[in-house]
Scaffold this motif. Structure first.
Motif, PDB file in Angstrom:
ATOM      1  N   ASP A  64       7.977  -0.902  -7.470  1.00  0.00           N
ATOM      2  CA  ASP A  64       6.762  -0.561  -6.725  1.00  0.00           C
ATOM      3  C   ASP A  64       6.333  -1.690  -5.784  1.00  0.00           C
ATOM      4  OD1 ASP A  64       6.871   1.738  -8.186  1.00  0.00           O
ATOM      5  OD2 ASP A  64       5.118   1.311  -9.429  1.00  0.00           O
ATOM      6  N   TYR A  65       6.442  -2.937  -6.268  1.00  0.00           N
ATOM      7  CA  TYR A  65       6.016  -4.080  -5.454  1.00  0.00           C
ATOM      8  C   TYR A  65       6.900  -4.244  -4.224  1.00  0.00           C
ATOM      9  CZ  TYR A  65       3.055  -5.510  -9.383  1.00  0.00           C
ATOM     10  OH  TYR A  65       2.105  -5.562 -10.359  1.00  0.00           O
ATOM     11  N   ALA A  66       8.184  -3.898  -4.339  1.00  0.00           N
ATOM     12  CA  ALA A  66       9.065  -3.994  -3.180  1.00  0.00           C
ATOM     13  C   ALA A  66       8.697  -2.955  -2.129  1.00  0.00           C
ATOM     14  CB  ALA A  66      10.520  -3.815  -3.606  1.00  0.00           C
ATOM     15  N   ILE A  67       8.177  -1.815  -2.583  1.00  0.00           N
ATOM     16  CA  ILE A  67       7.850  -0.730  -1.665  1.00  0.00           C
ATOM     17  C   ILE A  67       6.504  -0.964  -0.972  1.00  0.00           C
ATOM     18  CG2 ILE A  67       7.336   1.743  -1.492  1.00  0.00           C
ATOM     19  CD1 ILE A  67       9.256   2.169  -3.864  1.00  0.00           C
ATOM     20  N   LEU A 115       6.522  -0.047   8.913  1.00  0.00           N
ATOM     21  CA  LEU A 115       7.090   0.947   8.006  1.00  0.00           C
ATOM     22  C   LEU A 115       6.129   1.253   6.857  1.00  0.00           C
ATOM     23  CD1 LEU A 115      10.801  -0.302   7.802  1.00  0.00           C
ATOM     24  CD2 LEU A 115       9.994   1.814   8.868  1.00  0.00           C
ATOM     25  N   ARG A 116       5.486   0.213   6.340  1.00  0.00           N
ATOM     26  CA  ARG A 116       4.526   0.443   5.240  1.00  0.00           C
ATOM     27  C   ARG A 116       3.328   1.251   5.720  1.00  0.00           C
ATOM     28  NH1 ARG A 116       5.023  -5.231   2.240  1.00  0.00           N
ATOM     29  NH2 ARG A 116       6.567  -4.633   0.669  1.00  0.00           N
ATOM     30  N   ALA A 126       2.376   6.552  -2.448  1.00  0.00           N
ATOM     31  CA  ALA A 126       2.512   5.180  -1.948  1.00  0.00           C
ATOM     32  C   ALA A 126       1.141   4.542  -1.779  1.00  0.00           C
ATOM     33  CB  ALA A 126       3.264   5.179  -0.613  1.00  0.00           C
ATOM     34  N   ALA A 127       0.176   5.313  -1.291  1.00  0.00           N
ATOM     35  CA  ALA A 127      -1.182   4.789  -1.128  1.00  0.00           C
ATOM     36  C   ALA A 127      -1.783   4.424  -2.484  1.00  0.00           C
ATOM     37  CB  ALA A 127      -2.052   5.823  -0.420  1.00  0.00           C
ATOM     38  N   ARG A 128      -1.496   5.227  -3.502  1.00  0.00           N
ATOM     39  CA  ARG A 128      -2.004   4.937  -4.842  1.00  0.00           C
ATOM     40  C   ARG A 128      -1.410   3.638  -5.374  1.00  0.00           C
ATOM     41  NH1 ARG A 128      -0.757   5.313 -10.116  1.00  0.00           N
ATOM     42  NH2 ARG A 128       1.380   5.961  -9.670  1.00  0.00           N
ATOM     43  N   LEU A 129      -0.109   3.455  -5.194  1.00  0.00           N
ATOM     44  CA  LEU A 129       0.552   2.232  -5.661  1.00  0.00           C
ATOM     45  C   LEU A 129       0.035   1.011  -4.902  1.00  0.00           C
ATOM     46  CD1 LEU A 129       4.252   3.480  -5.976  1.00  0.00           C
ATOM     47  CD2 LEU A 129       2.600   3.133  -7.823  1.00  0.00           C
ATOM     48  N   ALA A 130      -0.200   1.174  -3.597  1.00  0.00           N
ATOM     49  CA  ALA A 130      -0.713   0.067  -2.790  1.00  0.00           C
ATOM     50  C   ALA A 130      -2.109  -0.338  -3.252  1.00  0.00           C
ATOM     51  CB  ALA A 130      -0.727   0.451  -1.311  1.00  0.00           C
ATOM     52  N   LEU A 131      -2.924   0.649  -3.616  1.00  0.00           N
ATOM     53  CA  LEU A 131      -4.277   0.363  -4.094  1.00  0.00           C
ATOM     54  C   LEU A 131      -4.235  -0.420  -5.403  1.00  0.00           C
ATOM     55  CD1 LEU A 131      -7.333   0.695  -3.898  1.00  0.00           C
ATOM     56  CD2 LEU A 131      -7.094   2.906  -5.070  1.00  0.00           C
ATOM     57  N   ILE A 132      -3.333  -0.048  -6.298  1.00  0.00           N
ATOM     58  CA  ILE A 132      -3.187  -0.769  -7.567  1.00  0.00           C
ATOM     59  C   ILE A 132      -2.811  -2.222  -7.314  1.00  0.00           C
ATOM     60  CG2 ILE A 132      -1.789  -0.960  -9.660  1.00  0.00           C
ATOM     61  CD1 ILE A 132      -1.599   2.122  -9.640  1.00  0.00           C
TER      62      ILE A 132
END
Length: 209
Positions: A64-67, A115-116, A126-132
């Motif tokens: 997840d952190y790589a993405i 790209l992000r 992806a937005a959920r993972l970025a928020l975490i």
């Protein structure tokens, strides 16, 4: 008077490390855009980036952190306080310096940033993972800034250290978000200019009035 940080030229080892990091992140985000975040594997990232699995985990704790970007690990104790001590009358700038100190460099890869941004706009997961990841980073930054204010009450501007730290960390996040829009208009691997960040803080002051 506030100390101005003078960027130092990176050595060959640092540039190679950053190139590998960029390759991992670029591969991860491209795979997520093509197949969806939930279908990206560490193995697929390693194959596209042409690295080993062990190399991947030397850079990122998980897929997840790589993405979406890693939650930053704040330097502990005196190291973190030393960064905040560099601009004691501007906690927001101190936190911005702390962010780049935690990352280990002040460079931004514009392709990864673009790209992000596309990924976050297209995929809610992806937005959920970025928020975490962002909340993890914010917690570490706020805790460190709170501890620094408690240790240095002479630099506090508000009665509550935790409230001041939370507000300064939120402002630092806003500064970086605003600057990302400008960074994404450029090409290649660019160094974050502290003058740009300071300018955005001044623009916040203008908006507040």
């Amino acid at each position: 008077m506030e100390e101005t940080k003078t960027p130092q030229r990176e050595g060959l080892r640092a540039r190679k490390r950053r190139a590998t990091e960029n390759a991992i992140e670029t591969s991860a985000v491209k795979l997520a855009l093509e197949h969806g975040v939930e279908h990206v594997t560490v193995e697929a990232i390693c194959e596209m980036a042409d690295i080993s699995r062990s190399t991947f985990f030397n850079y990122f704790a998980g897929r997840d952190y790589a993405i979406v970007g890693r939650a930053i690990n704040i330097p502990e104790g005196d190291a973190a306080f030393g960064v905040l001590d560099s601009c004691p009358d501007n906690l927001t700038l101190g936190i911005l310096r702390l962010v780049f100190a935690a990352i280990g460099h002040s460079n931004v890869n514009t392709e990864v940033a673009r790209l992000r941004a596309q990924l976050l706009a297209e995929q809610p997961e992806a937005a959920r993972l970025a928020l975490i990841s962002m909340l993890e980073s914010a917690h570490h930054l706020t805790s460190t800034a709170t501890a620094w204010l408690i240790a240095h009450p002479e630099h506090a501007k508000l009665d509550s250290p935790s409230r001041e730290a939370t507000m300064a960390a939120s402002l630092a996040h806003g500064v970086i978000s605003a600057q990302l829009g400008e960074w994404m208009q450029r090409d290649g691997d660019i160094a974050a200019d502290e003058d740009d960040l300071t300018r955005i803080m001044q623009e916040y002051r203008i908006l507040i009035g």
